[in-house]
Design an enzyme around this catalytic site. Structure first.
Site, mmCIF file in Angstrom:
data_model
loop_
_atom_site.group_PDB
_atom_site.id
_atom_site.type_symbol
_atom_site.label_atom_id
_atom_site.label_comp_id
_atom_site.label_asym_id
_atom_site.label_seq_id
_atom_site.Cartn_x
_atom_site.Cartn_y
_atom_site.Cartn_z
ATOM 1 N N ASN A 30 0.854 -1.188 0.000
ATOM 2 C CA ASN A 30 0.000 0.000 0.000
ATOM 3 C C ASN A 30 0.892 1.241 0.000
ATOM 4 O OD1 ASN A 30 0.476 0.878 2.866
ATOM 5 N ND2 ASN A 30 -0.356 -1.172 3.250
ATOM 6 N N PRO A 49 -3.933 -11.345 10.732
ATOM 7 C CA PRO A 49 -4.303 -11.061 12.115
ATOM 8 C C PRO A 49 -4.410 -9.548 12.317
ATOM 9 C CG PRO A 49 -1.982 -11.674 11.948
ATOM 10 C CD PRO A 49 -2.590 -11.909 10.596
ATOM 11 N N LYS A 68 -14.563 2.025 14.804
ATOM 12 C CA LYS A 68 -13.345 1.196 14.759
ATOM 13 C C LYS A 68 -12.689 1.142 16.138
ATOM 14 C CE LYS A 68 -11.161 1.175 10.781
ATOM 15 N NZ LYS A 68 -10.359 1.713 9.675
HETATM 16 N N1 CTP Z 1 -4.137 -2.691 12.153
HETATM 17 C C1 CTP Z 1 -3.403 -3.731 12.683
HETATM 18 N N2 CTP Z 1 -3.433 -4.953 12.096
HETATM 19 C C2 CTP Z 1 -4.179 -5.170 10.984
HETATM 20 C C3 CTP Z 1 -4.931 -4.126 10.420
HETATM 21 C C4 CTP Z 1 -4.880 -2.894 11.024
HETATM 22 O O1 CTP Z 1 -2.719 -3.521 13.698
HETATM 23 N N3 CTP Z 1 -4.187 -6.369 10.445
HETATM 24 C C5 CTP Z 1 -4.142 -1.390 12.827
HETATM 25 C C6 CTP Z 1 -3.470 -0.275 12.064
HETATM 26 O O2 CTP Z 1 -2.104 -0.166 12.400
HETATM 27 C C7 CTP Z 1 -4.263 0.929 12.528
HETATM 28 C C8 CTP Z 1 -5.655 0.377 12.765
HETATM 29 O O3 CTP Z 1 -5.476 -1.012 12.952
HETATM 30 O O4 CTP Z 1 -3.798 1.402 13.782
HETATM 31 C C9 CTP Z 1 -6.677 0.638 11.707
HETATM 32 O O5 CTP Z 1 -6.374 0.026 10.536
HETATM 33 P P1 CTP Z 1 -7.356 0.064 9.266
HETATM 34 O O6 CTP Z 1 -6.675 -0.708 8.201
HETATM 35 O O7 CTP Z 1 -7.744 1.449 8.983
HETATM 36 O O8 CTP Z 1 -8.606 -0.707 9.840
HETATM 37 P P2 CTP Z 1 -9.279 -2.004 9.325
HETATM 38 O O9 CTP Z 1 -9.295 -2.970 10.430
HETATM 39 O O10 CTP Z 1 -8.643 -2.440 8.079
HETATM 40 O O11 CTP Z 1 -10.748 -1.556 9.054
HETATM 41 P P3 CTP Z 1 -11.487 -1.272 7.650
HETATM 42 O O12 CTP Z 1 -10.922 -2.240 6.667
HETATM 43 O O13 CTP Z 1 -12.879 -1.500 8.016
HETATM 44 O O14 CTP Z 1 -11.169 0.157 7.318
#
Ligand code: CTP
Length: 400
Positions: free
Chosen positions: A208, A303, A337
């Site tokens: 990304n 995870p 979230k």
């Molecule tokens: N995060 C994490 N591990 C993951 C995914 C996300 O630790 N596998 C953490 C990111 O570092 C950030 C937060 O979760 O602090 C939000 O991540 P985001 O990608 O925006 O959230 P998602 O869980 O992917 O939610 P959505 O896809 O619904 O936006």
């Protein structure tokens, strides 16, 4: 920076002991007084003469040296320092420290002191990765001992991996952080940063646009407030900050393992843009074009590192902060979230098309906690980092 700071430098036995010579010079350049202690094994690698010439003072070597005891007892030797630095810290020295042994001058000094201690481990990769060393490392960390490095790279023994002693500037930065009088002094903080790369085959991956800029700025700001920072980073496009422990990972799974290995911490900030999915059964050999055929990728969920740490039953960090990169309904989505993942705060930012935030130098965030959503003005990422670090420091101070 280190004017009139008194540093007791314990030099262990390892090929990296040569770096301690340069370390002494650089510490003295910054105004520190360095009192060197050389272990028996250390004296196989560097000579007392070169050390004392650089330190401008006597090298202490023996526990039962009567002259030393008459001049300055070993108890006083360790207590009269502002910081004890062990560089290189061998597997043996770490084991002695973790076990509370005192069978030579170095280990006795380390046991007889209440002065802060910083170690710079250096050893063969297998010794470093051995369960016993990792167990000792965890013990030393929970005893409040600071750790800088080791770094990954080629080793004198011809192997490759983690085990090289941190470079002298990194040790100096860690010494400065350990002696810094900030509100986060004595606190250990974890920061995740950067993207993750999820392999498709040995040459292709899913990634990304995260540059790692915000997480890097945050780690730097936390370090400047005196925190001992563990920086777990995916393949970012900005270099990691100096003076923090850097753990490099590629995939979400590796990031989770590195985060778990870094615990316990006082606060954890999850600024990484972790891939939500990995490719199921990534190919071990390069996918080839076949006539008329397109590859079919199947995904599996990664995870959620933030959620796992937030929901830990035992050993949860005192403060867990997540980031929420959103493109629509930023506040609503980020608030939901925060509740879903179970973190204390979430830093919401709008990464929508045209904001220039992802990969850019500025950020406009809203800090969301259980009882407030506080919009901050758009400002440079370094400034966001500084303000967030100050808020973290205040929250940790308030909690105790
Ligand atoms: N995060 C994490 N591990 C993951 C995914 C996300 O630790 N596998 C953490 C990111 O570092 C950030 C937060 O979760 O602090 C939000 O991540 P985001 O990608 O925006 O959230 P998602 O869980 O992917 O939610 P959505 O896809 O619904 O936006």
């Amino acid at each position: 920076m280190l004017a009139s700071k008194r540093i007791l430098l314990i030099i262990g036995g390892g090929i990296a002991a040569f770096k301690s010579l340069d370390l002494i010079r650089r510490l003295r350049e910054q105004g520190a007084e360095v009192t060197p202690v050389l272990t028996r094994a250390g004296s196989e690698f560097v000579t007392p003469l070169s050390i004392s010439a650089l330190a401008g003072r006597k090298v202490f070597q023996d526990l039962f040296d009567l002259t030393d005891e008459a001049e300055m007892g070993h108890i006083e030797l360790s207590r009269s320092a502002d910081l004890i630095v062990v560089a290189p810290a061998t597997a043996d020295l770490m084991a002695k420290m973790a076990g509370g042994q005192a069978d030579d001058l170095a280990s006795t000094l380390l046991l007889a002191t209440d002065t802060p201690v910083l170690i710079a481990p250096a050893m063969n990769v297998r010794m470093w990765e051995h369960a016993a060393t990792q167990r000792n490392l965890a013990t030393l960390r929970s005893d409040g001992i600071g750790v800088v490095g080791p770094n990954e790279g080629d080793m004198a023994c011809g192997e490759h991996g983690p085990g090289r002693m941190a470079e002298v500037p990194e040790v100096i930065a860690a010494v400065q952080a350990a002696l810094a009088d900030g509100p986060l002094k004595g606190r250990r903080v974890l920061v995740t940063s950067g993207p993750t790369h999820e392999p498709i085959d040995p040459v292709r991956y899913i990634a990304n646009r995260s540059s790692g800029a915000q997480g890097t700025a945050l780690a730097r700001a936390l370090g400047a407030l005196g925190a001992e920072v563990v920086f777990v980073t995916g393949p970012a496009s900005v270099p990691p900050p100096e003076g923090v422990e850097v753990v490099r990972v590629e995939t979400a799974q590796e990031m989770l393992a590195a985060v778990e290995a870094a615990l316990p911490v006082d606060a954890a900030v999850f600024a990484a843009a972790v891939a939500d999915w990995h490719v199921l059964g990534a190919s071990l050999s390069k996918l080839k074009k076949t006539k008329g055929g397109l590859p079919k990728l199947e995904f599996a969920e990664n995870p959620d590192i933030l959620a796992r740490v937030s929901q830990m039953k035992a050993g949860r960090p005192g403060l867990v902060v997540g980031f929420a990169a959103e493109t629509d309904d930023v506040i609503e989505n980020a608030t939901a979230k925060r509740a879903r993942k179970g973190c204390d705060w979430i830093v919401a930012n709008d990464v929508g098309h045209g904001t220039g935030i992802m990969g850019g130098t500025e950020n406009a965030v809203t800090l969301i906690s259980a009882d407030a959503a506080e919009p901050w003005p758009r400002m440079p990422k370094a400034r966001v980092a500084q303000q967030l670090a100050e808020r973290i420091a205040r929250a940790l101070l308030d909690a105790h």
